[in-house]
Design an enzyme around this catalytic site. Structure first.
Site, short mmCIF file in Angstrom:
data_model
loop_
_atom_site.label_atom_id
_atom_site.label_comp_id
_atom_site.label_asym_id
_atom_site.label_seq_id
_atom_site.Cartn_x
_atom_site.Cartn_y
_atom_site.Cartn_z
N HIS A 62 0.75 -1.33 -0.05
CA HIS A 62 0.05 -0.16 -0.03
C HIS A 62 0.77 1.07 -0.02
O HIS A 62 2.23 1.29 0.31
CB HIS A 62 -0.97 -0.10 1.12
CG HIS A 62 -1.84 -1.21 1.53
ND1 HIS A 62 -1.96 -1.59 2.82
CD2 HIS A 62 -2.40 -1.93 0.63
CE1 HIS A 62 -2.66 -2.78 2.71
NE2 HIS A 62 -2.87 -2.90 1.19
N LYS A 72 5.76 6.19 7.03
CA LYS A 72 5.48 5.36 8.03
C LYS A 72 6.83 4.97 9.03
O LYS A 72 7.65 4.49 8.33
CB LYS A 72 4.67 4.07 7.60
CG LYS A 72 3.62 4.41 6.78
CD LYS A 72 2.78 3.27 6.21
CE LYS A 72 1.81 3.28 5.29
NZ LYS A 72 1.29 2.10 4.81
N TYR A 132 1.99 1.74 14.06
CA TYR A 132 2.88 2.73 12.95
C TYR A 132 2.33 3.76 13.22
O TYR A 132 1.17 4.12 13.37
CB TYR A 132 3.02 1.86 11.68
CG TYR A 132 1.58 1.72 10.91
CD1 TYR A 132 1.22 2.58 10.05
CD2 TYR A 132 1.07 0.51 11.26
CE1 TYR A 132 0.14 2.41 9.29
CE2 TYR A 132 -0.23 0.20 10.67
CZ TYR A 132 -0.48 1.10 9.62
OH TYR A 132 -1.90 0.94 8.94
N ASP A 170 -6.55 -6.61 -0.93
CA ASP A 170 -5.46 -6.96 -1.01
C ASP A 170 -5.30 -8.03 -2.21
O ASP A 170 -4.59 -7.95 -2.96
CB ASP A 170 -4.39 -7.31 0.13
CG ASP A 170 -4.05 -5.92 0.75
OD1 ASP A 170 -4.22 -4.84 0.18
OD2 ASP A 170 -3.69 -6.43 2.02
#
Length: 186
Positions: A62, A72, A132, A170
């Site tokens: 992603h 991130k 995250y 996904d």
């Protein structure tokens, strides 16, 4: 904090110190001033937390495009993952290349994935929890994905074919298309 540069220099492995005693441990997992002194000056706006029960759970690949490009900082608080960053910045010397690191509750390392990279991970321990920080809010309109097992990218995921656990989103992600210009370098 220990900061290591990986094969793609913009991706960093950051390992904060952990101080333990008979009660448990304490760790400063992010200290802006200490990392700024090392050239790392990011502003985080959101924290995310995921739980994956099964080994072989894959989340990714992603990214978010402009105006909501996300960097991130990924860490594991329980279990372990194999964390991947793929450079998709047109014109980059590492365009289409990937780097990976194992992140676990045992090694306490974190992976910095800057904007311009696809990100994904595969759980390699059961009951894994990942936290995250991101540099931009979630923006559905800016969200992009590439199928996790794209043959052009050839990421060697640590799961046997057919044993992976994927979200419907996904599973439906498109193949990597070098014609897409989601990001440019520098």
């Amino acid at each position: 904090m220990k900061v290591e540069t990986l094969a793609i220099p913009e991706v960093k492995l950051i390992t904060p110190p952990k101080f333990g005693d008979s009660r448990g441990f304490f760790s400063e997992t992010w200290t802006a001033s200490k990392l700024k002194a090392r050239g790392f000056d990011e502003h985080f706006v959101q924290d995310n937390h995921s739980f994956s029960a099964a080994v072989g759970t894959i989340r990714g690949l992603h990214c978010q495009t402009a105006p909501s490009v996300q960097g991130k900082l990924v860490r594991v608080i329980k279990g372990a993952i194999w964390d991947v960053a793929v450079d998709i910045r047109k014109g980059s010397p590492t365009y289409g290349k990937w780097v990976a690191a194992e992140l676990s509750e045992a090694n306490w390392s974190q992976l910095w994935i800057p904007g311009g990279f696809l990100h994904g991970f595969c759980t390699i321990a059961p009951d894994t929890e990942v936290i995250y920080k991101v540099t931009s809010d979630y923006d559905k309109a800016a969200e992009r994905a590439v199928v996790w097992n794209d043959p052009t990218l050839a990421v060697p995921w640590p799961v046997e074919p057919g044993a992976e656990m994927l979200s419907d989103k996904d599973k439906a992600a498109p193949a990597f298309n070098p014609e897409d210009t989601w990001f440019t370098y520098p």
